[in-house]
Scaffold this motif. Structure first.
Motif, PDB file in Angstrom:
ATOM      1  N   LEU A 561       0.860  -1.177   0.000  1.00 32.95           N
ATOM      2  CA  LEU A 561       0.000   0.000   0.000  1.00 32.95           C
ATOM      3  C   LEU A 561       0.899   1.230   0.000  1.00 32.95           C
ATOM      4  CD1 LEU A 561      -2.207  -1.461   2.821  1.00 32.95           C
ATOM      5  CD2 LEU A 561      -2.937  -1.246   0.457  1.00 32.95           C
ATOM      6  N   GLN A 562       0.869   1.982  -1.087  1.00 34.52           N
ATOM      7  CA  GLN A 562       1.804   3.099  -1.286  1.00 34.52           C
ATOM      8  C   GLN A 562       1.038   4.418  -1.377  1.00 34.52           C
ATOM      9  OE1 GLN A 562       4.419   2.502  -4.575  1.00 34.52           O
ATOM     10  NE2 GLN A 562       5.497   4.438  -4.327  1.00 34.52           N
ATOM     11  N   ARG A 563       1.577   5.426  -0.687  1.00 33.57           N
ATOM     12  CA  ARG A 563       0.963   6.756  -0.728  1.00 33.57           C
ATOM     13  C   ARG A 563       1.221   7.412  -2.075  1.00 33.57           C
ATOM     14  NH1 ARG A 563       4.064   9.015   2.420  1.00 33.57           N
ATOM     15  NH2 ARG A 563       3.044   8.748   4.424  1.00 33.57           N
ATOM     16  N   GLU A 564       0.203   8.083  -2.594  1.00 33.87           N
ATOM     17  CA  GLU A 564       0.354   8.927  -3.766  1.00 33.87           C
ATOM     18  C   GLU A 564       0.259  10.382  -3.310  1.00 33.87           C
ATOM     19  OE1 GLU A 564      -2.875   7.382  -6.193  1.00 33.87           O
ATOM     20  OE2 GLU A 564      -1.415   6.356  -7.456  1.00 33.87           O
ATOM     21  N   GLY A 565       1.283  11.159  -3.545  1.00 33.18           N
ATOM     22  CA  GLY A 565       1.253  12.554  -3.112  1.00 33.18           C
ATOM     23  C   GLY A 565       2.347  12.865  -2.110  1.00 33.18           C
ATOM     24  N   GLU A 566       2.240  14.014  -1.480  1.00 34.23           N
ATOM     25  CA  GLU A 566       3.257  14.501  -0.566  1.00 34.23           C
ATOM     26  C   GLU A 566       3.310  13.675   0.721  1.00 34.23           C
ATOM     27  OE1 GLU A 566       5.430  16.926  -1.185  1.00 34.23           O
ATOM     28  OE2 GLU A 566       4.584  17.012  -3.210  1.00 34.23           O
ATOM     29  N   PRO A 567       4.517  13.548   1.320  1.00 37.26           N
ATOM     30  CA  PRO A 567       4.635  12.814   2.591  1.00 37.26           C
ATOM     31  C   PRO A 567       3.812  13.477   3.696  1.00 37.26           C
ATOM     32  CG  PRO A 567       6.785  13.141   1.579  1.00 37.26           C
ATOM     33  CD  PRO A 567       5.819  13.989   0.805  1.00 37.26           C
ATOM     34  N   ARG A 568       2.995  12.707   4.320  1.00 38.21           N
ATOM     35  CA  ARG A 568       2.183  13.174   5.449  1.00 38.21           C
ATOM     36  C   ARG A 568       1.600  11.941   6.122  1.00 38.21           C
ATOM     37  NH1 ARG A 568      -0.889  13.437   0.953  1.00 38.21           N
ATOM     38  NH2 ARG A 568      -3.047  12.664   1.084  1.00 38.21           N
ATOM     39  N   ASP A 569       1.154  12.108   7.361  1.00 35.18           N
ATOM     40  CA  ASP A 569       0.469  10.998   8.031  1.00 35.18           C
ATOM     41  C   ASP A 569      -0.852  10.756   7.302  1.00 35.18           C
ATOM     42  OD1 ASP A 569       2.537  10.922   9.786  1.00 35.18           O
ATOM     43  OD2 ASP A 569       1.454  11.809  11.473  1.00 35.18           O
ATOM     44  N   THR A 570      -0.996   9.553   6.753  1.00 41.78           N
ATOM     45  CA  THR A 570      -2.119   9.280   5.848  1.00 41.78           C
ATOM     46  C   THR A 570      -2.964   8.116   6.354  1.00 41.78           C
ATOM     47  OG1 THR A 570      -0.710   9.959   3.993  1.00 41.78           O
ATOM     48  CG2 THR A 570      -2.756   8.784   3.462  1.00 41.78           C
ATOM     49  N   PRO A 571      -4.174   8.371   6.834  1.00 46.12           N
ATOM     50  CA  PRO A 571      -5.093   7.248   7.129  1.00 46.12           C
ATOM     51  C   PRO A 571      -5.441   6.550   5.813  1.00 46.12           C
ATOM     52  CG  PRO A 571      -5.855   9.291   8.142  1.00 46.12           C
ATOM     53  CD  PRO A 571      -4.787   9.669   7.161  1.00 46.12           C
ATOM     54  N   PHE A 572      -5.540   5.238   5.843  1.00 47.52           N
ATOM     55  CA  PHE A 572      -5.823   4.496   4.608  1.00 47.52           C
ATOM     56  C   PHE A 572      -6.642   3.252   4.920  1.00 47.52           C
ATOM     57  CE2 PHE A 572      -2.069   2.503   6.322  1.00 47.52           C
ATOM     58  CZ  PHE A 572      -2.303   1.140   6.122  1.00 47.52           C
ATOM     59  N   SER A 573      -7.239   2.718   3.888  1.00 50.50           N
ATOM     60  CA  SER A 573      -7.896   1.411   3.972  1.00 50.50           C
ATOM     61  C   SER A 573      -7.885   0.797   2.585  1.00 50.50           C
ATOM     62  CB  SER A 573      -9.335   1.534   4.485  1.00 50.50           C
ATOM     63  OG  SER A 573     -10.149   2.189   3.541  1.00 50.50           O
ATOM     64  N   CYS A 574      -7.894  -0.503   2.549  1.00 50.98           N
ATOM     65  CA  CYS A 574      -8.010  -1.224   1.283  1.00 50.98           C
ATOM     66  C   CYS A 574      -8.777  -2.503   1.557  1.00 50.98           C
ATOM     67  CB  CYS A 574      -6.637  -1.537   0.690  1.00 50.98           C
ATOM     68  SG  CYS A 574      -6.732  -2.470  -0.863  1.00 50.98           S
ATOM     69  N   ARG A 575      -9.882  -2.658   0.878  1.00 49.04           N
ATOM     70  CA  ARG A 575     -10.682  -3.863   1.026  1.00 49.04           C
ATOM     71  C   ARG A 575     -10.254  -4.842  -0.074  1.00 49.04           C
ATOM     72  NH1 ARG A 575     -14.991  -4.013   4.046  1.00 49.04           N
ATOM     73  NH2 ARG A 575     -15.223  -1.743   3.968  1.00 49.04           N
ATOM     74  N   VAL A 576      -9.713  -5.989   0.331  1.00 47.83           N
ATOM     75  CA  VAL A 576      -9.267  -6.995  -0.634  1.00 47.83           C
ATOM     76  C   VAL A 576     -10.377  -8.033  -0.763  1.00 47.83           C
ATOM     77  CG1 VAL A 576      -7.446  -8.598  -1.282  1.00 47.83           C
ATOM     78  CG2 VAL A 576      -6.892  -6.600   0.119  1.00 47.83           C
ATOM     79  N   GLY A 577     -10.904  -8.163  -1.967  1.00 45.73           N
ATOM     80  CA  GLY A 577     -12.052  -9.041  -2.180  1.00 45.73           C
ATOM     81  C   GLY A 577     -11.692 -10.448  -2.580  1.00 45.73           C
ATOM     82  N   GLU A 578     -10.599 -10.603  -3.324  1.00 47.10           N
ATOM     83  CA  GLU A 578     -10.247 -11.949  -3.783  1.00 47.10           C
ATOM     84  C   GLU A 578      -8.841 -11.944  -4.352  1.00 47.10           C
ATOM     85  OE1 GLU A 578     -13.268 -14.766  -5.291  1.00 47.10           O
ATOM     86  OE2 GLU A 578     -12.360 -14.329  -7.233  1.00 47.10           O
ATOM     87  N   ILE A 579      -8.178 -13.089  -4.229  1.00 42.64           N
ATOM     88  CA  ILE A 579      -6.905 -13.306  -4.902  1.00 42.64           C
ATOM     89  C   ILE A 579      -6.992 -14.644  -5.621  1.00 42.64           C
ATOM     90  CG2 ILE A 579      -5.825 -14.367  -2.861  1.00 42.64           C
ATOM     91  CD1 ILE A 579      -3.172 -13.100  -3.863  1.00 42.64           C
ATOM     92  N   MET A 580      -6.439 -14.684  -6.834  1.00 44.90           N
ATOM     93  CA  MET A 580      -6.420 -15.906  -7.626  1.00 44.90           C
ATOM     94  C   MET A 580      -5.024 -16.103  -8.202  1.00 44.90           C
ATOM     95  SD  MET A 580     -10.043 -15.814  -9.712  1.00 44.90           S
ATOM     96  CE  MET A 580      -9.483 -14.507 -10.791  1.00 44.90           C
ATOM     97  N   VAL A 581      -4.524 -17.338  -8.125  1.00 45.10           N
ATOM     98  CA  VAL A 581      -3.246 -17.703  -8.725  1.00 45.10           C
ATOM     99  C   VAL A 581      -3.557 -18.829  -9.708  1.00 45.10           C
ATOM    100  CG1 VAL A 581      -0.873 -18.432  -8.313  1.00 45.10           C
ATOM    101  CG2 VAL A 581      -2.085 -17.104  -6.566  1.00 45.10           C
ATOM    102  N   LEU A 582      -3.361 -18.566 -11.006  1.00 43.03           N
ATOM    103  CA  LEU A 582      -3.860 -19.451 -12.055  1.00 43.03           C
ATOM    104  C   LEU A 582      -2.751 -19.869 -13.008  1.00 43.03           C
ATOM    105  CD1 LEU A 582      -6.977 -17.268 -13.012  1.00 43.03           C
ATOM    106  CD2 LEU A 582      -6.862 -19.065 -11.279  1.00 43.03           C
ATOM    107  N   ASP A 583      -2.850 -21.076 -13.491  1.00 42.91           N
ATOM    108  CA  ASP A 583      -1.987 -21.572 -14.563  1.00 42.91           C
ATOM    109  C   ASP A 583      -2.515 -20.985 -15.874  1.00 42.91           C
ATOM    110  OD1 ASP A 583      -0.624 -22.971 -16.512  1.00 42.91           O
ATOM    111  OD2 ASP A 583      -0.928 -24.936 -15.600  1.00 42.91           O
ATOM    112  N   THR A 584      -1.694 -20.214 -16.572  1.00 38.90           N
ATOM    113  CA  THR A 584      -2.192 -19.557 -17.784  1.00 38.90           C
ATOM    114  C   THR A 584      -2.617 -20.552 -18.854  1.00 38.90           C
ATOM    115  OG1 THR A 584       0.055 -19.363 -18.687  1.00 38.90           O
ATOM    116  CG2 THR A 584      -0.784 -17.509 -17.392  1.00 38.90           C
ATOM    117  N   SER A 585      -2.057 -21.760 -18.832  1.00 40.22           N
ATOM    118  CA  SER A 585      -2.462 -22.761 -19.828  1.00 40.22           C
ATOM    119  C   SER A 585      -3.857 -23.302 -19.553  1.00 40.22           C
ATOM    120  CB  SER A 585      -1.454 -23.918 -19.854  1.00 40.22           C
ATOM    121  OG  SER A 585      -1.495 -24.649 -18.630  1.00 40.22           O
ATOM    122  N   GLY A 586      -4.395 -23.003 -18.360  1.00 39.30           N
ATOM    123  CA  GLY A 586      -5.728 -23.506 -18.006  1.00 39.30           C
ATOM    124  C   GLY A 586      -6.797 -22.439 -18.032  1.00 39.30           C
TER     125      GLY A 586
END
Length: 702
Positions: A561-586
């Motif tokens: 999770l990386q800040r975009e913009g000037e350095p400052r104390d930055t409250p943040f959140s990120c809701r991760v809904g899903e991760i998938m790791v797939l064989d491209t041949s499939g």
């Protein structure tokens, strides 16, 4: 409910008549699978006459009013001895096999067992297809534990399949409980321990039960005095039960609880010693009582009874802190610290205290996360081994709503079979008042009931933070696609950081990767979108990366999770809904079709003048792993066919339709099953399963 007008009835659709004799109880018993899938008639079309007589479905397997599948234990020795596979509960068979882990149980020097004892057991979890519950209890810190024991004060406690499915998905061994207590328990013991034939018969039944229902063994807890003859047979019973469990159940375990002594006295020792060693020597492990002291642990460590098997001694910790115990409640970490100091395994009894101890049950997640965070320094993270495709939506098996691809399908629900591979939950402090936390959140989800919420304050001194969300062992294909579905707060850029290692073994040597994101126009992204549909309803985003590696396994998954913009104390959140790791041949939808969809055990119910259908569906599907199946219905009779309406989700190839309101007879409806693949690929409806049901009112004589 007025039974005179709203009776239940089961009617077979196989043509088999009631009362066929097989010499057991005067009738021939066939399992639902056999009676359904072996029927000679066209299973795509079922004919029914609507009748209202009492249901003959087994009361111990089905709710009397709704015919919902439920489960329970066995109360008496006679129930155990008369148990038969043909009469077992088909809905309580675990659908998930025990996954591998790194390291395996046998290589863990200090293990952790959880014994789940909550208010007599079989609460919301007795509903095997789930239930509507606004504030259920669930466990989701599986990465810390090795063995899960479902405990209740019944003679034979059979774990509900929902628990076995969730535990097995994480590589955790599941044990039922065989317990005898007090005066009645003494009678049971004298009966089954009287001779070799008797104790072998009981052991055989226990192994048959665990093998059939798909869990991994037993905790044996004899809490009553024994005669000399009976106690002499206990080690023989344990050895035979253990040997048979190992033979029938790969990875199976039999543990003994610290209660009875070698001379038959009921006298808890709070340790392994010469008076109870004979039972330990006959099985896989020893679960001590809770009133131990550090001096006792130190003495036990040097005792000859241990025989180099310290990992097989599970020192008991009562989270409710009953009696003269070390720790308990939010001081349980004090007990764990001493247990680990002396190199023993731990048995954490009744960690559901985090739920039972609070009035607002909906807030138990906070209690549970706090409890396991306090223990984390004395626990060990295990890496589940998974094959591609690897996917997780972080669903904990319950939530305020049930989501599918970012859209709500129903309100509050609970079904641990829906729990997907769980991430690491943590909170860590950063410098300058910064912090980072990961937690399950049911306010919004992509699939299931919860998403993974990453939140905190990014201090001005940090341009980014990295949240480790998975520690695992997933052998990768030569070309692998990693997809992340997420929703960040403003001003935060999200990316993945991965660690890989040699696929042939789980070693400490790892390589870090920060793969570049693929543009939306990339061939692989377009192909994934084509077979999965759009990914961005309600602000959800899709980020894909591609790996080209040989002989490697994925070991760590981190979200940066990386800040975009000037350095400052930055409250943040990120809701991760899903991760998938797939064989491209499939990256293609399999050609397999759901076949042999059949309908049986039909029960008709009248409720407030409305006609309700209750029926069991079973089908075959041989394609790649599924996340679940979606079951629909629609009316076919009338000027226009009705639209498909969702009935529910199935987490195996078996589903009970209950309380489905249908048109008055004569009627014609269709039941439809859609496979939902782990990767989220949309299966064409021509490959779904379908069966029509035609029904008419019973004609009465005039």
């Amino acid at each position: 409910m007025d039974q005179s007008s709203e009776n239940l009835r089961r009617k077979r659709t196989t043509g088999q008549e009631e009362g066929d004799d097989d010499g057991v109880g005067g009738r021939r018993e066939t399992s639902g699978l056999e009676s359904c899938l072996d029927q000679l008639m066209d299973s795509s079309r079922v004919y029914e006459v609507v009748k209202y007589t009492s249901s003959s479905l087994p009361a111990e397997h089905y709710d009397a009013d709704t015919t919902e599948p439920v489960t329970c234990g066995l109360q008496t020795l006679q129930e155990l001895l008369s148990w038969q596979k043909s009469r077992a509960n088909p809905f309580n068979v675990a659908a998930v096999k025990l996954a591998a882990r790194q390291p395996p149980l046998t290589d863990c020097p200090r293990r952790t067992l959880v014994s789940h004892d909550m208010m007599g057991g079989y609460l919301d979890d007795r509903f095997l297809q789930g239930t509507e519950s606004e504030a259920p209890y669930a466990f989701y810190h599986w990465q810390y534990i090795d063995i899960f024991n479902y405990f209740a004060h019944k003679l034979v406690t059979i774990p509900p399949a929902v628990w076995t499915n969730a535990a097995h998905r994480h590589g955790v061994v599941v044990l039922g409980t065989f317990i005898t207590e007090w005066t009645e328990g003494a009678k049971v013991c004298e009966a089954f321990l009287k001779d070799e034939e008797s104790y072998r018969t009981v052991a055989d039944k226990l192994v048959q039960i665990s093998h059939h229902y798909g869990f991994d063994g037993w905790l044996v807890n004899i809490e009553n005095t024994l005669s000399g003859e009976a106690v002499r047979n206990v080690p023989l019973f344990l050895r035979y039960l253990t040997d048979q469990t190992h033979e029938r159940l790969p990875g199976g375990q039999v543990l003994w609880y610290d209660s009875v002594l070698e001379d038959g006295q009921l006298k808890w020792q709070n340790e392994l010693n010469k008076d109870n060693r004979v039972f330990f020597d006959a099985c896989d492990g020893f679960f001590t009582n809770y009133n131990w002291t550090e001096e006792g642990l130190e003495a036990m460590k040097t005792s000859g009874a241990v025989q180099g098997r310290q990992a097989d001694i599970y020192v008991g910790v009562d989270v409710f802190a009953r009696g003269e115990v070390v720790g308990g409640m939010f001081d349980t970490n004090k007990a764990l610290e001493l247990i680990r100091k002396h190199d023993f395994s731990a048995a954490i009894f009744a960690p559901g205290w985090v739920y039972e101890s609070i009035d607002d049950k909906a807030e138990f997640r906070q209690n549970q996360d706090k409890f396991w965070a306090l223990l984390a320094d004395f626990l060990y993270i295990h890496r589940p081994t998974a094959l591609l495709p690897f996917t997780s939506s972080f669903c904990q098996g319950f939530g305020k709503a049930l989501y599918w691809r970012g859209e709500k399908e129903k309100k509050s629900w609970f079904n641990l079979s829906a729990q997907e591979l769980q991430p690491l939950y943590f909170k860590k402090e950063l410098e300058s008042q910064g912090w980072l936390r990961s937690r399950g959140c049911s306010e919004e989800a992509w699939n299931g009931g919860s998403s993974l919420l990453l939140e905190g304050i990014l201090p001005a001194s940090h341009s980014k933070v990295c949240a480790r969300i998975f520690s695992l062992h997933v052998p990768l294909a030569s070309e692998t696609l990693v997809a992340l579905v997420y929703k960040p707060s403003a001003g935060i850029k999200v990316s993945l950081e991965l660690e890989t290692t040699d696929a042939s073994q789980c070693t400490d040597k790892a390589s870090s990767l920060s793969p570049l994101d693929l543009d939306d126009s990339h061939q692989m992204v377009r192909k994934l979108t084509q077979i999965c549909g759009q990914w961005n309803p309600n602000g959800w985003l899709l980020r894909c990366t591609q790996l080209a590696l040989r002989g490697c396994a994925l070991r760590e998954v981190c979200v940066s999770l990386q800040r975009e913009g000037e350095p400052r104390d930055t409250p943040f959140s990120c809701r991760v809904g899903e991760i998938m790791v797939l064989d491209t041949s499939g990256l293609r939808v399999p050609a397999e079709t759901i076949c042999d969809l059949c309908v049986y055990d039909v029960v008709w119910l009248r409720v407030s003048s409305h006609l309700h259908l209750n029926a069991t569906l079973r089908w075959r599907y041989s394609a790649r792993p599924t996340r679940h199946f979606r079951v629909y219905w629609r009316r076919l009779r009338g000027p226009d066919p009705g639209t498909l309406e969702l009935v529910g989700r199935a987490y195996s190839t078996l589903f009970r339709v209950t309380e489905l309101e249908v048109p008055e007879p004569p009627g014609l409806l269709e039941l439809v099953v859609e496979p939902v693949l782990s990767e989220g690929y949309l299966v064409p409806d021509g490959q779904w399963g379908r069966s029509s049901l035609s029904y008419t009112e019973e004609q009465t004589a005039t």
